[in-house]
Enzyme design. Structure first.
Site, PDB file in Angstrom:
ATOM      1  N   HIS A 131      64.505  14.938  -3.651  1.00  0.00           N
ATOM      2  CA  HIS A 131      64.078  16.313  -2.731  1.00  0.00           C
ATOM      3  C   HIS A 131      65.132  17.208  -2.811  1.00  0.00           C
ATOM      4  O   HIS A 131      66.712  17.083  -2.797  1.00  0.00           O
ATOM      5  CB  HIS A 131      64.133  15.439  -1.008  1.00  0.00           C
ATOM      6  CG  HIS A 131      63.169  14.764  -0.968  1.00  0.00           C
ATOM      7  ND1 HIS A 131      62.306  14.915  -0.318  1.00  0.00           N
ATOM      8  CD2 HIS A 131      63.499  13.183  -1.098  1.00  0.00           C
ATOM      9  CE1 HIS A 131      61.463  14.267   0.574  1.00  0.00           C
ATOM     10  NE2 HIS A 131      62.003  12.899  -0.613  1.00  0.00           N
ATOM     11  N   HIS A 134      54.799   8.613   1.270  1.00  0.00           N
ATOM     12  CA  HIS A 134      56.239   8.494   1.618  1.00  0.00           C
ATOM     13  C   HIS A 134      55.773   7.131   2.952  1.00  0.00           C
ATOM     14  O   HIS A 134      54.843   7.418   3.695  1.00  0.00           O
ATOM     15  CB  HIS A 134      56.986   9.258   2.926  1.00  0.00           C
ATOM     16  CG  HIS A 134      58.440  10.014   2.051  1.00  0.00           C
ATOM     17  ND1 HIS A 134      57.380  11.408   1.265  1.00  0.00           N
ATOM     18  CD2 HIS A 134      59.320   9.479   2.051  1.00  0.00           C
ATOM     19  CE1 HIS A 134      58.505  11.758   0.499  1.00  0.00           C
ATOM     20  NE2 HIS A 134      59.434  10.793   0.931  1.00  0.00           N
ATOM     21  N   GLU A 190      58.003   3.163   4.482  1.00  0.00           N
ATOM     22  CA  GLU A 190      59.993   3.369   4.604  1.00  0.00           C
ATOM     23  C   GLU A 190      59.646   2.830   6.164  1.00  0.00           C
ATOM     24  O   GLU A 190      60.755   1.573   6.252  1.00  0.00           O
ATOM     25  CB  GLU A 190      60.091   4.510   4.071  1.00  0.00           C
ATOM     26  CG  GLU A 190      61.107   5.143   4.403  1.00  0.00           C
ATOM     27  CD  GLU A 190      61.445   6.289   3.961  1.00  0.00           C
ATOM     28  OE1 GLU A 190      60.520   7.079   4.304  1.00  0.00           O
ATOM     29  OE2 GLU A 190      62.719   7.036   3.934  1.00  0.00           O
ATOM     30  N   GLY A 247      58.045  12.823   6.285  1.00  0.00           N
ATOM     31  CA  GLY A 247      57.897  13.305   7.887  1.00  0.00           C
ATOM     32  C   GLY A 247      58.533  12.242   8.294  1.00  0.00           C
ATOM     33  O   GLY A 247      58.225  10.705   7.904  1.00  0.00           O
ATOM     34  N   ASP A 278      65.965   9.636  -3.797  1.00  0.00           N
ATOM     35  CA  ASP A 278      65.820  10.363  -2.889  1.00  0.00           C
ATOM     36  C   ASP A 278      66.437  11.627  -2.410  1.00  0.00           C
ATOM     37  O   ASP A 278      65.836  12.833  -2.606  1.00  0.00           O
ATOM     38  CB  ASP A 278      66.228   8.941  -1.914  1.00  0.00           C
ATOM     39  CG  ASP A 278      64.608   8.951  -0.038  1.00  0.00           C
ATOM     40  OD1 ASP A 278      64.139  10.610  -1.036  1.00  0.00           O
ATOM     41  OD2 ASP A 278      64.593   8.803   0.735  1.00  0.00           O
ATOM     42  N   ASP A 279      67.920  11.532  -1.836  1.00  0.00           N
ATOM     43  CA  ASP A 279      67.744  12.109  -1.002  1.00  0.00           C
ATOM     44  C   ASP A 279      69.724  11.820  -2.157  1.00  0.00           C
ATOM     45  O   ASP A 279      70.702  11.940  -1.713  1.00  0.00           O
ATOM     46  CB  ASP A 279      68.271  12.438  -0.004  1.00  0.00           C
ATOM     47  CG  ASP A 279      66.988  12.580   0.696  1.00  0.00           C
ATOM     48  OD1 ASP A 279      66.812  13.752   0.167  1.00  0.00           O
ATOM     49  OD2 ASP A 279      67.054  11.696   1.168  1.00  0.00           O
ATOM     50  N   HIS A 330      61.598  10.444  -8.265  1.00  0.00           N
ATOM     51  CA  HIS A 330      60.996  10.593  -6.511  1.00  0.00           C
ATOM     52  C   HIS A 330      62.848  11.541  -5.849  1.00  0.00           C
ATOM     53  O   HIS A 330      63.793  10.612  -5.522  1.00  0.00           O
ATOM     54  CB  HIS A 330      60.896   9.736  -5.290  1.00  0.00           C
ATOM     55  CG  HIS A 330      61.433  10.110  -4.078  1.00  0.00           C
ATOM     56  ND1 HIS A 330      60.279   9.398  -2.992  1.00  0.00           N
ATOM     57  CD2 HIS A 330      62.426  10.363  -2.533  1.00  0.00           C
ATOM     58  CE1 HIS A 330      60.253   9.414  -1.938  1.00  0.00           C
ATOM     59  NE2 HIS A 330      61.660  10.003  -2.098  1.00  0.00           N
TER      60      HIS A 330
HETATM   61 ZN   LIG Z   1      61.602  11.210   0.171  1.00  0.00          ZN
END
Ligand SMILES: [Zn+2]
Length: 345
Positions: free
Chosen positions: A23, A205, A208, A178, A286-287, A21
């Site tokens: 992005h 997603h 969360e 989103g 994630d990021d 996961h």
């Molecule tokens: Zn994510």
């Protein structure tokens, strides 16, 4: 924020790793962003740009602030060269962190706002560039196409079409991201049905920024193979059972959850409890650029602050291999490959 023991970090870095996961739009190097800004007449240095694209230690940790970084990062995709550069660097950064298999996700629309590329051409560009980099750095990369639930289903259809046109380039899955708190996943149900019928894997997603009901929408209604985050599922034991029985893996991202205010302290993160309840958990970033974290750091934090052991990390990695979005034979080969690698470290 949660400093790490150097020796522990080195030990985790030495482990071959899997990321499921991540992005692309959250994986841009700060130094590259400074260069791009300067090329467009904006005089920033790393210190002055950092607060716009990265969660800062003194910042209020909430979804609004976290998502605002994405909005800024999406301003940087000004040309095909830039898209190719950040894609190449994202693969390079993963490889340098000893990630050996990665599923990289991206939202084609985010890459097309300035370039006006058709979505399928943007997907083609990212896949071709990343495949070339993957070969050079000895990392295996697959792609998941993301769409946002707060955007239109029609746009989602275009993204799905672009995904299906690029399966031969390594697109294996479809993702819904989103604003989960204010937008249902259900309008996208038919679209995800079509994706599954066409052979794409599905991750959503959910759980969360919303509760266990949202995880049911993802798994029961959209037939997700994996769930992004999913940590609020613990609110509903029946839903935990569904995940366990159907062997739905969670792509857990602890630092991201901390920085977006979902957990107050990393020590309270539910990763370990989910695993104890037999949910198939995996650890992800994630990021990396928004969270200022590598996968090695993410895992080392789970060891230092969430009582995971270095030996247990190997079982998380093998779970990630077992839930990779690959055809069965390739998935089994990936598991065997990692079993072999992990037996020697
Ligand atoms: Zn994510």
């Amino acid at each position: 924020m949660y400093p790490l023991d150097d020796k522990l970090l080195a030990a985790v870095h030495a482990l071959p790793k899997i990321e499921l996961h991540r992005h692309l739009e959250g994986s841009l190097r700060l130094s590259t962003l400074v260069e791009i800004a300067r090329e467009h007449g904006m005089e920033y240095d790393e210190a002055s740009l950092r607060p716009f694209v990265q969660m800062m230690p003194e910042e209020t940790r909430n979804a609004q602030h976290f998502l605002a970084k994405f909005l800024t990062l999406r301003q940087f995709y000004r040309s095909l060269d830039i898209i190719a550069r950040v894609t190449r660097e994202a693969v390079e950064d993963a490889a340098l962190d000893n990630v050996q298999y990665m599923e990289l996700r991206f939202t084609p629309k985010a890459l097309c706002n300035f370039t006006q590329l058709p979505l399928h051409v943007a997907v083609e560009l990212v896949c071709d560039t990343a495949n070339e980099a993957a070969l050079a750095y000895g990392i295996q990369v697959r792609y998941i196409i993301s769409m946002n639930r707060n955007e239109s289903v029609e746009l989602g259809e275009l993204a799905l079409k672009a995904a299906l046109q690029n399966t031969h380039r390594g697109v294996v899955g479809l993702d819904l991201a989103g604003d989960e708190a204010n937008f249902s996943a259900l309008p996208f149900r038919a679209l995800f049905q079509k994706a599954k019928a066409e052979g794409l894997f599905i991750t959503i997603h959910a759980g969360e920024w919303a509760g266990a009901n949202s995880v049911w929408d993802a798994v029961g209604n959209l037939r997700a193979d994996r769930v992004g985050h999913g940590i609020h599922v613990l609110e509903d034991p029946a839903m935990v059972n569904v995940l366990v029985e159907r062997e739905i893996a969670l792509e857990v991202c602890p630092t991201s959850n901390y920085l977006s205010g979902i957990v107050d302290h990393l020590e309270e993160h539910p990763l370990i409890e989910l695993t104890r309840q037999q949910v198939l958990t995996t650890i992800n970033t994630d990021d990396p650029s928004i969270c200022n974290v590598t996968l090695s750091e993410e895992i080392a934090r789970a060891i230092q602050y969430m009582s995971l052991t270095l030996e247990e990390v190997k079982s998380y990695t093998l779970r990630a291999a077992r839930t990779a979005f690959l055809p069965r034979a390739e998935r089994e080969a990936l598991v065997r490959h990692f079993q072999g690698l992990l037996a020697t470290v």
